[in-house]
Write a protein that holds these residues in place. Structure first.
Motif, short mmCIF file in Angstrom:
data_model
loop_
_atom_site.label_atom_id
_atom_site.label_comp_id
_atom_site.label_asym_id
_atom_site.label_seq_id
_atom_site.Cartn_x
_atom_site.Cartn_y
_atom_site.Cartn_z
N HIS A 1 4.30 -3.27 -6.03
CA HIS A 1 4.69 -4.53 -6.66
C HIS A 1 3.86 -4.73 -7.92
N THR A 2 4.48 -5.28 -8.93
CA THR A 2 3.79 -5.47 -10.20
C THR A 2 3.46 -6.93 -10.47
N GLY A 3 3.91 -7.83 -9.61
CA GLY A 3 3.68 -9.25 -9.84
C GLY A 3 2.27 -9.67 -9.48
N GLY A 4 1.96 -10.93 -9.76
CA GLY A 4 0.65 -11.47 -9.47
C GLY A 4 0.64 -12.27 -8.19
N VAL A 5 -0.19 -13.31 -8.18
CA VAL A 5 -0.35 -14.13 -6.99
C VAL A 5 0.97 -14.83 -6.63
N ALA A 6 1.67 -15.34 -7.65
CA ALA A 6 2.93 -16.04 -7.38
C ALA A 6 3.94 -15.13 -6.71
N ASP B 1 -0.26 -3.75 -1.73
CA ASP B 1 1.12 -3.58 -2.21
C ASP B 1 1.16 -3.40 -3.72
N ARG B 2 0.17 -3.97 -4.41
CA ARG B 2 0.18 -3.90 -5.88
C ARG B 2 -0.59 -2.69 -6.40
N TRP B 3 -1.77 -2.42 -5.86
CA TRP B 3 -2.64 -1.36 -6.39
C TRP B 3 -2.74 -0.13 -5.49
N GLY B 4 -1.96 -0.09 -4.44
CA GLY B 4 -2.03 1.04 -3.53
C GLY B 4 -3.00 0.79 -2.39
N ARG B 5 -3.00 1.69 -1.43
CA ARG B 5 -3.78 1.48 -0.21
C ARG B 5 -5.25 1.87 -0.38
N ARG B 6 -5.53 2.89 -1.16
CA ARG B 6 -6.84 3.53 -1.14
C ARG B 6 -7.95 2.67 -1.78
N LYS B 7 -7.74 2.15 -2.98
CA LYS B 7 -8.81 1.43 -3.68
C LYS B 7 -9.23 0.15 -2.96
N PRO B 8 -8.29 -0.72 -2.55
CA PRO B 8 -8.73 -1.92 -1.82
C PRO B 8 -9.45 -1.58 -0.52
N LEU B 9 -9.03 -0.49 0.13
CA LEU B 9 -9.67 -0.09 1.38
C LEU B 9 -11.12 0.33 1.16
N LEU B 10 -11.35 1.15 0.16
CA LEU B 10 -12.71 1.61 -0.12
C LEU B 10 -13.62 0.44 -0.52
N TRP C 1 -13.05 7.97 2.14
CA TRP C 1 -13.16 8.43 0.75
C TRP C 1 -12.75 9.89 0.61
N LYS C 2 -13.06 10.71 1.58
CA LYS C 2 -12.78 12.14 1.46
C LYS C 2 -11.37 12.51 1.91
N TRP C 3 -10.87 11.88 2.96
CA TRP C 3 -9.66 12.39 3.59
C TRP C 3 -8.44 11.48 3.56
N LEU C 4 -8.59 10.20 3.29
CA LEU C 4 -7.41 9.34 3.27
C LEU C 4 -6.93 9.17 1.84
N HIS C 5 -5.89 9.89 1.47
CA HIS C 5 -5.32 9.79 0.14
C HIS C 5 -4.27 8.69 0.10
N GLU C 6 -3.71 8.47 -1.07
CA GLU C 6 -2.77 7.38 -1.28
C GLU C 6 -1.44 7.65 -0.58
N THR C 7 -0.86 6.62 0.08
CA THR C 7 0.43 6.76 0.74
C THR C 7 1.52 5.90 0.10
N LEU C 8 1.15 5.06 -0.85
CA LEU C 8 2.15 4.22 -1.52
C LEU C 8 2.32 4.68 -2.96
N PRO C 9 3.43 5.36 -3.27
CA PRO C 9 3.64 5.86 -4.64
C PRO C 9 3.70 4.71 -5.65
N PRO C 10 3.29 4.96 -6.89
CA PRO C 10 3.34 3.91 -7.92
C PRO C 10 4.72 3.27 -8.06
N ALA C 11 5.77 4.05 -7.87
CA ALA C 11 7.12 3.51 -8.04
C ALA C 11 7.45 2.44 -7.01
N ASP C 12 6.77 2.45 -5.87
CA ASP C 12 7.06 1.49 -4.81
C ASP C 12 6.11 0.30 -4.81
#
Length: 467
Positions: free
Chosen positions: A254-259, A129-138, A241-252
Motif C-alpha cells: 500500500h502506498t497511502g498514509g495514515v488515512a 503493508d506499506r514498507w514490507g514485512r522485514r524492516k518493521p520487524l527488525l 536478520w539473517k534468514w527471514l527475507h521479504e515476503t510482500l513484493p513492492p507491487a502488492d
C-alpha cells in the motif's frame, strides 16, 4: 467471498508447481531463507511440512530444510509473546514482595505488556503493508531487546509497568508480521494447517517458559528472568536478520498514509463475518489470559503448590493445547468444516469454565488442586481448536491487507485480555471465583459472537447451494 483454499503464491509472485487443475499450488523459497526474490533458486516449501513428491536427492532435502526453516522462524516470532509472559509468571509473588506492591498492582505488569502488544500491532500491521514485512520487524525486535533489558533494572513497580508497556509495544511486531507472512503465502485449509503447525512450535514456549522461570528463580531473583529474555530476544533478532527475507513484493504494498490505513481497517471492520471471528477469537483469548494472570496465585497461594509444581502444571496444560492443535491441523482440517470444529471447541471451553466456577464457589464442597487442575487442562486443551481456526477463518476474508487484518485480530485479542487480567484479582488472592467467573462470561460471549455475527449455518447453506 473468502478464497476457497490453496496457497497465495501466485498473488505474492512466488513461483508454484502443479500438474493439474486440482493440484494445490505451494510456495517456494530459496535454500537458505524465506524469500520472494524471483531470481533466487526455487524449490518446493509448503507450510512447515514440505511436499517432496516428485523431488529426489538434493532437491528434496533442500525442500525439507526450507519448509522447516519457514516454520521455525515464524514459530519463533509467535513464541515470543508467551515466552515474555509465561517465564515471568512463577515470579509474580516474588515481585510482589520485592517491590512492596499489591498483587493487583503487579498483575498490571502483565496488563501493561498485553496492552502494549495490542496497541503496537495497530501501528506495525499497516506499516508492514506499506514498507514490507522485514524492516518493521527488525526495528521492533531491536526495541524489544532494549526494553526487556531495562525491565531487569526497574527499581519500582510503577517503572516496571512502564517498561513492560514498552516491551509489549515492540514485541507486537513479531506477532502481527508472523501472521501477515502466513497470509502472504497461504490460503484456505493450507493456512489453517500452517497455523496449527505454528502452534506446535510456538506452543513449546508456554511449556518450557514457566519451567525455565522456576529454575531461574532457584539461582537468582526475578530480575534474572528478564536477563534471560533479553538474550532470547537478541538471538531471535539475529535469526530474523539473517534468514527471514521479504515476503510482500513492492507491487502488492500500500502506498497511502495514515488515512489510507484507517480506511482499510474500517473496511475490514465493516465485514460482519470478519468482525465476528475477530471478537470471538479475542474473547477466547481473554479466557486464556484470565487463566494466565490468575493461575500463579490460585495454584501457589490458594492451593499451596511450589513454583516448580505450578510450572509443571502449566506445562502440562500447554501440552494439552499443543496436542489438540495438532489433531486440528493434521486430522480435522480438510475433513470437517472449520466452523464445526471451532463451534465444538468453543462449546468445550464454556463447559470447562462453568465446571471451574461451580468448583470454586463450593457447589461440590471443598475441592483440592487435582479437580481444579483437571478443569483447567480441559479448558486449555480446547483452545487448540478455537485459536487457529478463528485466525484462519478471519484472514481468509482478507486479500490485500494482511498486515492490517492481522493487526486488528491481535489488537482485539490483547485488549480484551488486558481488560480481563485485573478483574481476576479484584477479590484478592484468597479466592479463584473471579477467575472462573471471567472465564464463563467471556466464553459465553465468544459463542454468542460466533453464532450471531459469523452465522456459519448461512454460509454453509450457500456453499451447499453452489452460491
Amino acid at each position: 467471498m473468502p478464497d476457497s483454499g490453496g496457497s497465495r503464491a501466485q498473488r505474492a509472485h512466488i513461483p508454484t508447481t502443479g500438474t493439474g487443475a486440482d493440484d494445490l499450488p505451494v510456495p517456494h523459497g530459496d535454500a537458505g531463507a524465506l524469500s520472494v526474490d524471483p531470481a533466487a533458486p526455487q524449490v518446493t516449501a509448503p507450510a512447515g511440512l514440505p511436499e517432496t513428491a516428485g523431488l529426489s536427492g538434493p532437491a528434496a532435502r533442500t525442500a525439507r530444510r526450507t519448509g522447516l526453516l519457514v516454520t521455525m522462524v515464524l514459530g519463533g516470532l509467535t513464541a515470543l509473546p508467551p515466552l515474555s509472559m509465561d517465564m515471568y509468571l512463577p515470579a509474580l509473588p516474588a515481585v510482589t514482595d520485592s517491590l512492596s506492591a499489591s498483587a493487583a498492582t503487579i498483575q498490571l505488569t502483565l496488563t501493561a505488556c498485553l496492552a502494549g502488544m495490542a496497541l503496537g500491532q495497530l501501528v506495525v500491521g499497516p506499516m508492514s503493508d506499506r514498507w514490507g514485512r522485514r524492516k518493521p520487524l527488525l526495528l521492533g525486535m531491536v526495541v524489544y531487546v532494549l526494553a526487556t533489558a531495562t525491565c531487569a533494572l526497574a527499581p519500582t513497580a510503577e517503572l516496571l509497568i512502564g517498561f513492560r508497556l514498552l516491551q509489549g509495544l515492540a514485541g507486537a511486531a513479531g506477532i502481527v508480521i508472523a501472521r501477515a507472512v502466513v497470509r502472504d503465502l497461504y490460503d484456505g485449509v493450507e493456512m489453517a494447517r500452517f497455523f496449527s503447525t505454528l502452534m506446535l512450535i510456538s506452543g513449546v514456549a508456554p511449556v518450557i517458559a514457566p519451567v525455565i522461570g522456576g529454575q531461574v528463580l532457584r539461582i537468582t531473583d526475578w530480575r534474572g528472568i528478564f536477563v534471560v529474555l533479553t538474550v532470547v530476544g537478541i538471538v531471535l533478532t539475529l535469526v530474523v536478520w539473517k534468514w527471514l527475507h521479504e515476503t510482500l513484493p513492492p507491487a502488492d504494498r500500500h502506498t497511502g498514509g495514515v488515512a489510507d490505513a484507517l480506511r482499510t481497517m474500517r473496511g475490514l471492520l465493516a465485514d460482519r463475518v470478519f468482525t465476528g471471528y475477530m471478537v470471538a477469537g479475542g474473547l477466547a483469548f481473554a479466557v486464556l489470559f484470565a487463566y494466565i494472570a490468575a493461575s500463579p496465585f490460585v495454584v501457589q497461594e490458594i492451593y499451596g503448590a511450589s513454583p516448580q509444581t505450578f510450572s509443571l502444571l502449566f506445562g502440562l496444560n500447554s501440552i494439552g493445547l499443543i496436542t489438540v492443535g495438532q489433531i486440528n491441523g493434521k486430522l480435522l482440517v480438510g475433513r470437517i468444516s472449520l466452523d464445526k470444529v471451532l463451534g465444538f471447541g468453543l462449546a468445550v471451553i464454556v463447559l470447562a469454565a462453568v465446571a471451574l466456577l461451580l468448583m470454586t464457589t463450593g457447589v461440590f464442597g471443598e475441592v483440592g488442586l487435582v479437580p481444579v487442575a483437571a478443569g483447567l487442562f480441559v479448558l486449555m486443551s480446547a483452545m487448540g481448536l478455537a485459536m487457529p481456526n478463528t485466525n484462519a477463518q478471519a484472514l481468509m476474508r482478507t486479500k490485500h491487507a494482511a498486515g492490517s487484518a492481522s493487526a486488528l485480530l491481535g489488537t482485539s485479542s490483547f485488549l480484551i485480555g488486558a481488560v480481563a487480567s485485573p478483574l481476576v484479582g479484584i477479590a484478592g488472592e484468597d479466592t479463584a471465583v473471579p477467575m472462573a467467573l471471567v472465564q464463563v462470561v467471556c466464553a459465553v460471549a465468544a459463542v454468542a459472537c460466533f453464532l450471531l455475527l459469523c452465522r456459519p449455518w448461512q454460509r454453509a447453506g450457500r456453499e451447499a447451494g453452489g452460491l
